[in-house]
Design an enzyme around this catalytic site. Structure first.
Site, PDB file in Angstrom:
ATOM      1  N   SER A  83      -1.148   6.406  -8.774  1.00 11.42           N
ATOM      2  CA  SER A  83      -1.245   6.861  -7.379  1.00 11.42           C
ATOM      3  C   SER A  83      -0.886   8.324  -7.138  1.00 11.42           C
ATOM      4  CB  SER A  83      -0.331   5.987  -6.503  1.00 11.42           C
ATOM      5  OG  SER A  83       1.029   6.267  -6.802  1.00 11.42           O
ATOM      6  N   THR A 122      -7.672   4.997  -0.085  1.00 11.36           N
ATOM      7  CA  THR A 122      -6.997   6.177   0.453  1.00 11.36           C
ATOM      8  C   THR A 122      -7.966   7.057   1.245  1.00 11.36           C
ATOM      9  OG1 THR A 122      -5.969   8.264  -0.235  1.00 11.36           O
ATOM     10  CG2 THR A 122      -7.408   7.234  -1.836  1.00 11.36           C
ATOM     11  N   ASP A 123      -7.420   7.806   2.191  1.00 12.34           N
ATOM     12  CA  ASP A 123      -8.256   8.770   2.934  1.00 12.34           C
ATOM     13  C   ASP A 123      -8.719   9.919   2.031  1.00 12.34           C
ATOM     14  OD1 ASP A 123      -5.787  10.066   2.653  1.00 12.34           O
ATOM     15  OD2 ASP A 123      -5.506  10.438   4.804  1.00 12.34           O
ATOM     16  N   GLU A 124      -8.090  10.067   0.866  1.00  9.08           N
ATOM     17  CA  GLU A 124      -8.446  11.190  -0.010  1.00  9.08           C
ATOM     18  C   GLU A 124      -9.863  11.094  -0.568  1.00  9.08           C
ATOM     19  OE1 GLU A 124      -5.690  12.365  -2.958  1.00  9.08           O
ATOM     20  OE2 GLU A 124      -3.959  12.054  -1.666  1.00  9.08           O
ATOM     21  N   TYR A 149      -7.312  11.768  -9.374  1.00  9.36           N
ATOM     22  CA  TYR A 149      -6.845  10.547  -8.681  1.00  9.36           C
ATOM     23  C   TYR A 149      -7.851  10.085  -7.640  1.00  9.36           C
ATOM     24  CZ  TYR A 149      -4.558   7.951  -4.914  1.00  9.36           C
ATOM     25  OH  TYR A 149      -4.282   7.037  -3.919  1.00  9.36           O
ATOM     26  N   LYS A 153     -10.260   6.628  -7.195  1.00  8.84           N
ATOM     27  CA  LYS A 153     -10.190   5.713  -6.039  1.00  8.84           C
ATOM     28  C   LYS A 153     -11.576   5.602  -5.397  1.00  8.84           C
ATOM     29  CE  LYS A 153      -7.081   3.841  -4.557  1.00  8.84           C
ATOM     30  NZ  LYS A 153      -6.439   2.540  -4.868  1.00  8.84           N
ATOM     31  N   ASN A 179       1.614   7.408   3.401  1.00  3.24           N
ATOM     32  CA  ASN A 179       2.687   6.497   3.806  1.00  3.24           C
ATOM     33  C   ASN A 179       4.053   7.124   3.549  1.00  3.24           C
ATOM     34  OD1 ASN A 179       1.695   3.069   3.372  1.00  3.24           O
ATOM     35  ND2 ASN A 179       0.317   4.802   3.619  1.00  3.24           N
TER      36      ASN A 179
HETATM   37  P1  NAD Z   1       2.909   3.254  -6.583  1.00  2.00           P
HETATM   38  O1  NAD Z   1       2.575   4.231  -7.652  1.00  2.00           O
HETATM   39  O2  NAD Z   1       4.240   3.331  -5.904  1.00  2.00           O
HETATM   40  O3  NAD Z   1       2.772   1.765  -7.147  1.00  2.00           O
HETATM   41  C1  NAD Z   1       1.733   1.368  -7.974  1.00  2.00           C
HETATM   42  C2  NAD Z   1       2.100  -0.002  -8.582  1.00  2.00           C
HETATM   43  O4  NAD Z   1       0.989  -0.428  -9.381  1.00  2.00           O
HETATM   44  C3  NAD Z   1       3.329   0.041  -9.490  1.00  2.00           C
HETATM   45  O5  NAD Z   1       4.166  -1.047  -9.203  1.00  2.00           O
HETATM   46  C4  NAD Z   1       2.749  -0.073 -10.898  1.00  2.00           C
HETATM   47  O6  NAD Z   1       3.630  -0.688 -11.815  1.00  2.00           O
HETATM   48  C5  NAD Z   1       1.501  -0.914 -10.635  1.00  2.00           C
HETATM   49  N1  NAD Z   1       0.470  -0.720 -11.659  1.00  2.00           N
HETATM   50  C6  NAD Z   1      -0.030   0.467 -12.132  1.00  2.00           C
HETATM   51  N2  NAD Z   1      -0.930   0.235 -13.093  1.00  2.00           N
HETATM   52  C7  NAD Z   1      -1.059  -1.120 -13.211  1.00  2.00           C
HETATM   53  C8  NAD Z   1      -1.845  -1.971 -14.018  1.00  2.00           C
HETATM   54  N3  NAD Z   1      -2.718  -1.485 -14.915  1.00  2.00           N
HETATM   55  N4  NAD Z   1      -1.696  -3.310 -13.866  1.00  2.00           N
HETATM   56  C9  NAD Z   1      -0.827  -3.817 -12.980  1.00  2.00           C
HETATM   57  N5  NAD Z   1      -0.030  -3.059 -12.197  1.00  2.00           N
HETATM   58  C10 NAD Z   1      -0.149  -1.733 -12.304  1.00  2.00           C
HETATM   59  O7  NAD Z   1       1.720   3.364  -5.534  1.00  2.00           O
HETATM   60  P2  NAD Z   1       1.731   3.292  -3.937  1.00  2.00           P
HETATM   61  O8  NAD Z   1       2.039   4.612  -3.385  1.00  2.00           O
HETATM   62  O9  NAD Z   1       2.536   2.103  -3.538  1.00  2.00           O
HETATM   63  O10 NAD Z   1       0.168   3.016  -3.678  1.00  2.00           O
HETATM   64  C11 NAD Z   1      -0.323   1.676  -3.688  1.00  2.00           C
HETATM   65  C12 NAD Z   1      -1.806   1.707  -3.359  1.00  2.00           C
HETATM   66  O11 NAD Z   1      -2.015   2.299  -2.084  1.00  2.00           O
HETATM   67  C13 NAD Z   1      -2.660   2.525  -4.331  1.00  2.00           C
HETATM   68  O12 NAD Z   1      -3.876   1.832  -4.524  1.00  2.00           O
HETATM   69  C14 NAD Z   1      -2.888   3.843  -3.616  1.00  2.00           C
HETATM   70  O13 NAD Z   1      -4.102   4.428  -4.024  1.00  2.00           O
HETATM   71  C15 NAD Z   1      -2.955   3.361  -2.186  1.00  2.00           C
HETATM   72  N6  NAD Z   1      -2.578   4.344  -1.143  1.00  2.00           N
HETATM   73  C16 NAD Z   1      -1.376   4.989  -1.219  1.00  2.00           C
HETATM   74  C17 NAD Z   1      -0.973   5.833  -0.182  1.00  2.00           C
HETATM   75  C18 NAD Z   1       0.368   6.541  -0.211  1.00  2.00           C
HETATM   76  O14 NAD Z   1       0.658   7.307   0.689  1.00  2.00           O
HETATM   77  N7  NAD Z   1       1.229   6.311  -1.194  1.00  2.00           N
HETATM   78  C19 NAD Z   1      -1.832   6.039   0.907  1.00  2.00           C
HETATM   79  C20 NAD Z   1      -3.076   5.376   0.939  1.00  2.00           C
HETATM   80  C21 NAD Z   1      -3.419   4.512  -0.091  1.00  2.00           C
HETATM   81  O1  DAU Z   2      -3.466  10.502   1.708  1.00  2.00           O
HETATM   82  C1  DAU Z   2      -3.101   9.382   0.982  1.00  2.00           C
HETATM   83  C2  DAU Z   2      -2.500   9.792  -0.346  1.00  2.00           C
HETATM   84  O2  DAU Z   2      -1.203  10.311  -0.053  1.00  2.00           O
HETATM   85  C3  DAU Z   2      -2.401   8.643  -1.344  1.00  2.00           C
HETATM   86  O3  DAU Z   2      -3.699   8.241  -1.697  1.00  2.00           O
HETATM   87  C4  DAU Z   2      -1.626   9.049  -2.598  1.00  2.00           C
HETATM   88  O4  DAU Z   2      -1.437   7.920  -3.431  1.00  2.00           O
HETATM   89  C5  DAU Z   2      -0.269   9.583  -2.175  1.00  2.00           C
HETATM   90  O5  DAU Z   2       0.426  10.056  -3.311  1.00  2.00           O
HETATM   91  C6  DAU Z   2      -0.447  10.730  -1.163  1.00  2.00           C
HETATM   92  O6  DAU Z   2      -1.092  11.865  -1.792  1.00  2.00           O
HETATM   93  P1  DAU Z   2      -0.589  13.384  -1.503  1.00  2.00           P
HETATM   94  O7  DAU Z   2      -1.042  14.208  -2.633  1.00  2.00           O
HETATM   95  O8  DAU Z   2      -0.922  13.776  -0.106  1.00  2.00           O
HETATM   96  O9  DAU Z   2       1.010  13.117  -1.546  1.00  2.00           O
HETATM   97  P2  DAU Z   2       2.233  13.920  -2.224  1.00  2.00           P
HETATM   98  O10 DAU Z   2       3.469  13.207  -1.789  1.00  2.00           O
HETATM   99  O11 DAU Z   2       2.039  14.149  -3.661  1.00  2.00           O
HETATM  100  O12 DAU Z   2       2.169  15.323  -1.471  1.00  2.00           O
HETATM  101  C7  DAU Z   2       2.149  15.444  -0.062  1.00  2.00           C
HETATM  102  C8  DAU Z   2       1.945  16.921   0.271  1.00  2.00           C
HETATM  103  O13 DAU Z   2       3.116  17.656  -0.101  1.00  2.00           O
HETATM  104  C9  DAU Z   2       0.799  17.575  -0.473  1.00  2.00           C
HETATM  105  O14 DAU Z   2       0.182  18.523   0.401  1.00  2.00           O
HETATM  106  C10 DAU Z   2       1.473  18.295  -1.643  1.00  2.00           C
HETATM  107  C11 DAU Z   2       2.809  18.695  -1.052  1.00  2.00           C
HETATM  108  N1  DAU Z   2       3.976  18.751  -1.977  1.00  2.00           N
HETATM  109  C12 DAU Z   2       4.189  17.700  -2.805  1.00  2.00           C
HETATM  110  C13 DAU Z   2       5.291  17.689  -3.647  1.00  2.00           C
HETATM  111  C14 DAU Z   2       5.552  16.533  -4.574  1.00  2.00           C
HETATM  112  C15 DAU Z   2       4.832  19.838  -1.923  1.00  2.00           C
HETATM  113  O15 DAU Z   2       4.638  20.796  -1.146  1.00  2.00           O
HETATM  114  N2  DAU Z   2       5.942  19.824  -2.744  1.00  2.00           N
HETATM  115  C16 DAU Z   2       6.202  18.802  -3.599  1.00  2.00           C
HETATM  116  O16 DAU Z   2       7.234  18.845  -4.303  1.00  2.00           O
END
Ligand code: NAD
Ligand code: DAU
Length: 333
Positions: A83, A122-124, A149, A153, A179
């Site tokens: 992710s 994801t919105d990405e 990434y 997705k 999130n």
């Molecule tokens: P995360 O990295 O915190 O968690 C990912 C989980 O998936 C972990 O528990 C990991 O062990 C498990 N995993 C990874 N590879 C695996 C495999 N091959 N088999 C089984 N389990 C596996 O991720 P997150 O931030 O909780 O994101 C969860 C989902 O939401 C993802 O699909 C991500 O693309 C999506 N998403 C995340 C955000 C965000 O802001 N974090 C926003 C929109 C969508």
């Molecule tokens: O939009 C949804 C996505 O949001 C999800 O699909 C991804 O799984 C999730 O990781 C997140 O992606 P971003 O790349 O937006 O999140 P990140 O937390 O890595 O970074 C958020 C913003 O902050 C981005 O513009 C990069 C910046 N950043 C990030 C880090 C880690 C910094 O400026 N400093 C930092 O140390």
């Protein structure tokens, strides 16, 4: 939905979703399938009612394991993924395997057993918007992913839609914005800055700090996913967002203020290659068609609670801190 599989249920959003389901849907049994990669943590499921939650340690690419679980379940909510954008830039290969091959493996099992499948995306996948663009992403926005990434997705979204159209697998999809909340890995922006301050390190801001993310509390993501799982139209995509656009520097300054630091107590660091400028979600379809709305709309309050969670749960993140920062140091971030 009597019995659901939650892939990635030991990660950040997946574990919050599992807690949300167990707290809000008393008739549902949950099977978590998680490989416990560096991002998964069994502790994230502490406090779950063990009579209603089964944990299976395994890989979503394991065909036989996945087939056995799908034979017994009504639905699968698919969160498991690699992710983190920065990791995908350093080494894309696990992203191809889990996000593309893994989704394919699950879809084949859903096809065989007729399992209801909800895909978390994801919105990405829509690329980025200019800071002054009046538009936001909608379900009709073109796919234009920027990073390894987000391109994996996007590939997984296309697989899910093809399995609906060609084989009639009963799918829905959701694409959510950034999130925040408890149990987010400390590689991510908000927890990284909080735990830097708690470790005596300076927060790190990429580029000019003006990039915008559209923040949503993780519990609002969970309620939206459940709404789509129960009431979404098959084959449809729903964008999930809570009108939470903020620049990175504004978010960082809020963290600094809550934690009693000066507004300039941080370092500017090298920008992320291909860094998306702005994300913004128009979630009208989900609100209009399915009646969903977010509850946690006070970002400052949600941020304060999140900071407090990292203060109260230092044992959860402390052992990861050194290695996480070493990875960033290697790329001057
Ligand atoms: P995360 O990295 O915190 O968690 C990912 C989980 O998936 C972990 O528990 C990991 O062990 C498990 N995993 C990874 N590879 C695996 C495999 N091959 N088999 C089984 N389990 C596996 O991720 P997150 O931030 O909780 O994101 C969860 C989902 O939401 C993802 O699909 C991500 O693309 C999506 N998403 C995340 C955000 C965000 O802001 N974090 C926003 C929109 C969508
Ligand atoms: O939009 C949804 C996505 O949001 C999800 O699909 C991804 O799984 C999730 O990781 C997140 O992606 P971003 O790349 O937006 O999140 P990140 O937390 O890595 O970074 C958020 C913003 O902050 C981005 O513009 C990069 C910046 N950043 C990030 C880090 C880690 C910094 O400026 N400093 C930092 O140390």
């Amino acid at each position: 939905m009597k019995s659901i599989i939650v892939t990635g249920g030991a990660g950040f959003i997946g574990s919050n979703f599992v807690h949300w389901v167990l707290d809000n849907k008393p008739d549902t049994q949950v099977t978590v399938l998680d490989a416990l990669t560096y991002a998964g943590n069994r502790e994230n499921l502490l406090g779950c009612d063990e009579a209603r939650m089964r944990f299976v340690h395994g890989d979503i690419c394991d065909v036989d394991l996945v087939d056995g679980l799908f034979a017994e379940a009504d639905a699968c909510v698919h969160f498991a993924a690699e992710s983190h954008n920065d990791n995908s830039i350093a080494d894309p290969s696990p992203f191809l395997r889990t996000n593309v091959q893994g989704t394919f493996t699950l879809l084949e099992a859903a096809r065989k057993h007729g399992t209801r499948f909800h895909h978390i995306s994801t919105d990405e996948v829509y690329g980025d918007l200019a800071l002054d663009d009046p538009k936001r992403f909608t379900e009709e926005s073109p796919y234009r992913p920027s990073s390894p990434y987000s391109s994996t997705k996007a590939a997984s979204d296309h697989l899910v839609r093809a399995w609906y159209r060609t084989y009639g697998v009963p799918v829905t999809l959701s694409n959510c914005s950034n999130n925040y909340g408890p149990r987010q890995h400390i590689e991510k922006f908000i927890p990284r800055q909080i735990t830097n301050i708690l470790s005596g390190l300076r927060p790190k801001l990429y580029g000019d700090g003006r990039n915008v993310r559209d923040w949503i509390h993780v519990d609002d993501h969970s309620s939206a996913v459940w709404t789509i799982l129960e009431n979404g139209a098959l084959g449809e995509t729903y964008l999930i967002g809570a009108d939470g656009e903020r620049s990175n520097i504004d978010v960082l300054r809020s963290i600094l203020e809550v934690m009693g630091r000066g507004a300039d107590d941080f370092d500017w660091v090298k920008d992320r290659p291909g860094h998306d400028r702005r994300y913004a979600i128009d979630s009208s379809k989900l609100r209009r068609d399915l009646g969903w709305s977010p509850e946690h709309t006070n970002f400052d309050e949600g941020l304060r609670q999140t900071i407090q969670w990292y203060i109260d749960n230092e044992s959860w993140w402390r052992s990861e801190k050194e290695a996480t920062e070493a990875k960033y140091a290697a790329s001057a971030q």
